[in-house]
Design a protein around this motif. Structure first.
Motif, PDB file in Angstrom:
ATOM      1  N   PRO A  20       0.836  -1.205   0.000  1.00 64.20           N
ATOM      2  CA  PRO A  20       0.000   0.000   0.000  1.00 64.20           C
ATOM      3  C   PRO A  20       0.871   1.255   0.000  1.00 64.20           C
ATOM      4  O   PRO A  20       1.954   1.276   0.575  1.00 64.20           O
ATOM      5  N   THR A  21       0.376   2.270  -0.622  1.00 62.44           N
ATOM      6  CA  THR A  21       1.179   3.494  -0.724  1.00 62.44           C
ATOM      7  C   THR A  21       1.364   4.153   0.634  1.00 62.44           C
ATOM      8  O   THR A  21       2.338   4.845   0.855  1.00 62.44           O
ATOM      9  N   ALA A  22       0.465   3.912   1.580  1.00 57.84           N
ATOM     10  CA  ALA A  22       0.605   4.513   2.908  1.00 57.84           C
ATOM     11  C   ALA A  22       1.735   3.862   3.692  1.00 57.84           C
ATOM     12  O   ALA A  22       2.255   4.435   4.629  1.00 57.84           O
ATOM     13  N   ALA A  23       2.131   2.638   3.314  1.00 59.70           N
ATOM     14  CA  ALA A  23       3.173   1.918   4.052  1.00 59.70           C
ATOM     15  C   ALA A  23       4.571   2.338   3.616  1.00 59.70           C
ATOM     16  O   ALA A  23       5.545   1.966   4.239  1.00 59.70           O
ATOM     17  N   ILE A  24       4.670   3.094   2.554  1.00 62.18           N
ATOM     18  CA  ILE A  24       5.986   3.536   2.094  1.00 62.18           C
ATOM     19  C   ILE A  24       6.469   4.619   3.054  1.00 62.18           C
ATOM     20  O   ILE A  24       5.802   5.629   3.268  1.00 62.18           O
ATOM     21  N   ALA A  25       7.613   4.371   3.659  1.00 61.26           N
ATOM     22  CA  ALA A  25       8.130   5.294   4.669  1.00 61.26           C
ATOM     23  C   ALA A  25       8.805   6.482   3.998  1.00 61.26           C
ATOM     24  O   ALA A  25       9.697   6.319   3.180  1.00 61.26           O
ATOM     25  N   ILE A  26       8.347   7.649   4.388  1.00 62.55           N
ATOM     26  CA  ILE A  26       8.974   8.877   3.922  1.00 62.55           C
ATOM     27  C   ILE A  26       9.802   9.383   5.086  1.00 62.55           C
ATOM     28  O   ILE A  26       9.275   9.664   6.164  1.00 62.55           O
TER      29      ILE A  26
END
Length: 101
Positions: A20-26
């Motif tokens: 999921p795109t929300a799980a990509i850590a920025i």
């Protein structure tokens, strides 16, 4: 339309990345250390806390070091008992003086 299988439940699709795109850590921008200024100078509170910690550590080390010599557990217990007895004696003296004896 000519289908290779007779099954009507087959769905064609493509393989996609299931992350999921929300799980990509920025990565967050690094916060400045509150104990130092931008120029690398420590704050007064930081220096004071460090000095106080060293002072209390040295006091504690001196107390612990003293326990192995003349300040054994028995002598400390005796000092406590003597102090308690002196407090009881003083309290009895105060009570006698209040009663007029």
């Amino acid at each position: 339309m000519d289908q290779p299988h007779d099954d009507q439940n087959v769905v064609e699709g493509e393989i996609v990345d299931d992350t999921p795109t929300a799980a990509i850590a920025i990565p967050a921008p690094p916060l400045p250390d509150p104990d130092y200024s931008e120029g690398g100078v420590p704050s007064f509170d930081f220096v004071r806390d460090k000095i106080e910690n060293r002072y209390t550590t040295s006091l504690g080390a001196a107390d612990v070091a003293g326990l192995g010599t003349e300040h054994t557990a028995e002598t400390l217990d005796k000092q406590i008992a003597d102090r308690d007895q002196a407090a009881k004696d003083r309290l009895a003296e105060i009570r006698r003086s209040l009663r007029g004896e």
